[in-house]
Design a protein around this motif. Structure first.
Motif, PDB file in Angstrom:
ATOM      1  N   THR A   2       1.030  -0.978  -0.192  1.00  0.00           N
ATOM      2  CA  THR A   2      -0.002   0.091   0.386  1.00  0.00           C
ATOM      3  C   THR A   2       0.582   1.513  -0.227  1.00  0.00           C
ATOM      4  O   THR A   2       0.600   1.983  -0.477  1.00  0.00           O
ATOM      5  N   ARG A   3       2.242   1.291   1.280  1.00  0.00           N
ATOM      6  CA  ARG A   3       3.053   2.541   0.837  1.00  0.00           C
ATOM      7  C   ARG A   3       3.196   2.477  -0.097  1.00  0.00           C
ATOM      8  O   ARG A   3       3.872   3.794  -1.216  1.00  0.00           O
ATOM      9  N   SER A   6       0.781   3.751  -2.672  1.00  0.00           N
ATOM     10  CA  SER A   6       0.473   5.635  -2.213  1.00  0.00           C
ATOM     11  C   SER A   6       1.889   6.404  -2.691  1.00  0.00           C
ATOM     12  O   SER A   6       1.891   7.321  -3.072  1.00  0.00           O
ATOM     13  N   ASP A  30      -1.393  10.661   3.452  1.00  0.00           N
ATOM     14  CA  ASP A  30      -2.674  10.138   4.932  1.00  0.00           C
ATOM     15  C   ASP A  30      -3.486   9.480   4.309  1.00  0.00           C
ATOM     16  O   ASP A  30      -4.265   9.097   3.738  1.00  0.00           O
ATOM     17  N   THR A  31      -2.738   8.116   4.348  1.00  0.00           N
ATOM     18  CA  THR A  31      -3.098   6.577   3.467  1.00  0.00           C
ATOM     19  C   THR A  31      -4.359   6.226   4.425  1.00  0.00           C
ATOM     20  O   THR A  31      -5.449   5.824   3.987  1.00  0.00           O
ATOM     21  N   ASN A  32      -4.295   6.453   5.491  1.00  0.00           N
ATOM     22  CA  ASN A  32      -5.621   5.997   6.278  1.00  0.00           C
ATOM     23  C   ASN A  32      -6.923   6.915   6.232  1.00  0.00           C
ATOM     24  O   ASN A  32      -7.903   6.691   7.099  1.00  0.00           O
ATOM     25  N   GLU A  41       3.848   7.150   6.921  1.00  0.00           N
ATOM     26  CA  GLU A  41       3.119   8.449   6.074  1.00  0.00           C
ATOM     27  C   GLU A  41       3.942   9.731   6.103  1.00  0.00           C
ATOM     28  O   GLU A  41       3.922  10.132   5.174  1.00  0.00           O
TER      29      GLU A  41
END
Length: 90
Positions: A2-3, A6, A30-32, A41
């Motif tokens: 995911t990182r 992103s 700010d992925t969450n 992040e």
């Protein structure tokens, strides 16, 4: 994974914007979606800024000084970086 996605999305948006760092890199990092950046992040945020040609971010990345930069930007020491704290680093 995911990182990585992103970071790639941030870099693509920055490239497509036509001007370095014209997109909202904070929200992209700010992925969450909690309105603040945690340490991982923040690293993605700094890496995107470095890729966009921001010299301070490039220095942080080149010297692997993410933790020190995080602590300097995190003025209230709560382990989260807000947009207000990011605005204060300019």
């Amino acid at each position: 994974m995911t990182r990585t996605i992103s970071t790639m999305a941030m870099l693509a948006a920055l490239t497509l914007s036509g001007t370095a760092f014209a997109a909202d890199p904070f929200s992209m990092a700010d992925t969450n979606g909690d309105g603040a950046l945690d340490a991982s992040e923040f690293k993605a945020f700094v890496d995107a800024a470095a890729a966009a040609g921001k010299p301070k971010a490039a220095k942080v990345k080149a010297n692997n000084m993410y933790a020190m930069a995080f602590s300097r930007v995190d003025k209230n020491g709560d382990g989260q970086i807000t947009k207000k704290e990011v605005a204060g680093m300019r």
